[in-house]
Design an enzyme around this catalytic site. Structure first.
Site, mmCIF file in Angstrom:
data_model
loop_
_atom_site.group_PDB
_atom_site.id
_atom_site.type_symbol
_atom_site.label_atom_id
_atom_site.label_comp_id
_atom_site.label_asym_id
_atom_site.label_seq_id
_atom_site.Cartn_x
_atom_site.Cartn_y
_atom_site.Cartn_z
ATOM 1 N N GLY A 248 -3.121 66.776 129.171
ATOM 2 C CA GLY A 248 -3.101 67.970 128.377
ATOM 3 C C GLY A 248 -3.255 67.427 126.787
ATOM 4 N N GLY A 249 -4.237 66.736 126.771
ATOM 5 C CA GLY A 249 -4.583 66.048 125.413
ATOM 6 C C GLY A 249 -5.658 66.520 124.407
ATOM 7 C CB SER A 250 -7.732 69.444 124.764
ATOM 8 O OG SER A 250 -7.147 70.537 125.461
ATOM 9 C CG ASN B 298 0.892 67.337 126.405
ATOM 10 O OD1 ASN B 298 2.210 67.617 126.320
ATOM 11 N ND2 ASN B 298 0.055 67.997 126.043
ATOM 12 C CB SER C 94 11.275 71.665 127.421
ATOM 13 O OG SER C 94 11.732 72.822 126.305
ATOM 14 C CE1 TYR D 133 7.448 74.558 129.878
ATOM 15 C CE2 TYR D 133 9.755 75.492 129.140
ATOM 16 C CZ TYR D 133 8.747 74.368 129.363
ATOM 17 O OH TYR D 133 8.052 74.059 128.067
ATOM 18 C CB ALA E 241 13.560 74.134 138.073
ATOM 19 C CE LYS F 149 8.616 71.464 131.017
ATOM 20 N NZ LYS F 149 7.267 70.175 130.273
#
Length: 256
Positions: A17-19, A95, A147, A160, A162, A164
């Site tokens: 997810g590095g963009s 990420n 998070s 979400y 659950a 994280k």
């Protein structure tokens, strides 16, 4: 920064997810600290632009690959590519993630399975693929981006939160698995950061409420996560493992 405990010269890092957003900010921070970087996301055009921004003004290299981490099997392909592109992966930042709000009595199997696959299973699979070569070299850093929704929550964030929270357990267990080989595994739990995800999910009123919920009275900017990431990715964090580093602007400090 060369010669300091935060120096990453000679290291290589893979950031999923590095963009954009937090991923791009962390990748840029690693490049500024001397590391070569590899990034992935689902969109080639965003990756090309991000790669150029990440290495601008540095001596680092940035490789990029289109990959969808919600698809089983992509982790192995990404790991193989990253090792071929950089020769090794010293630092892994898991990420990539998503949030599809649905209440507990409305969650569909499709959304649940997608969120679990992306937010949790891909982190396990990519760690599984890359940790062996870290252990062989007796040095490695794995950072899962969790998070504060893994420590508290709000309505309709069931899937979400659950996933994280599950990352915290994964990090603690993995830290015990690999600690003897000088590999650390940690989580960062960001609070409200001004990225695309909350920007798309929240109304202006909700964004203001989130800001007021912090001790600092504002949203975090992506580059404010770079310092914590560098801490855990470098020699500066060599004795930190199995931990969840909360970076939330003071959200969890407030009771009322």
């Amino acid at each position: 920064m060369k010669g300091t405990i935060f120096d990453l010269s000679g290291r290589s890092a893979l950031v999923t997810g590095g963009s954009k957003g937090l991923g791009k900010a962390m990748a840029r921070g690693f490049a500024e600290a001397g590391a070569d970087v590899a990034i992935c996301s689902r969109h080639e055009d965003e990756l090309r632009c991000a790669a150029a921004e990440i290495v601008d003004g540095t001596k680092a290299n940035c490789h990029h690959l289109v990959a969808d981490m919600s698809r089983r099997g992509e982790a192995d392909r990404l790991a193989e590519w990253a090792l071929e592109a950089m020769g090794k992966v010293d630092i892994l930042v898991n990420n990539a993630g998503a949030n599809r709000p649905q209440a507990i009595d409305a969650i569909t199997d499709q959304v649940w399975d997608q969120i679990v696959e992306l937010n949790l299973t891909s982190c396990m699979a990519l760690s599984r693929a890359l940790i062996p070569q870290m252990r062989e070299r007796k040095w490695g850093r794995v950072i899962h981006i969790s998070s504060i929704m893994g420590l508290g929550s709000k309505a309709e964030r069931d899937s979400y939160s659950a996933t994280k929270f599950a990352l915290h357990g994964l990090a603690k267990a993995s830290a015990l698995d690999v600690g003897a080989d000088n590999v650390t595994v940690n989580c960062i739990a960001p609070g409200p950061f001004a990225t695309d995800m909350p920007g798309l999910l929240l109304t202006d009123e909700q964004k203001q409420t989130f800001a007021e919920g912090t001790a600092l009275g504002r949203w975090g900017q992506p580059d404010e996560l770079v310092g914590p990431a560098l801490l855990l990715a470098s020699e500066a964090g060599s004795y930190i493992t199995g931990e969840v580093l909360v970076v939330d602007g003071g959200v969890l400090s407030k009771i009322f």
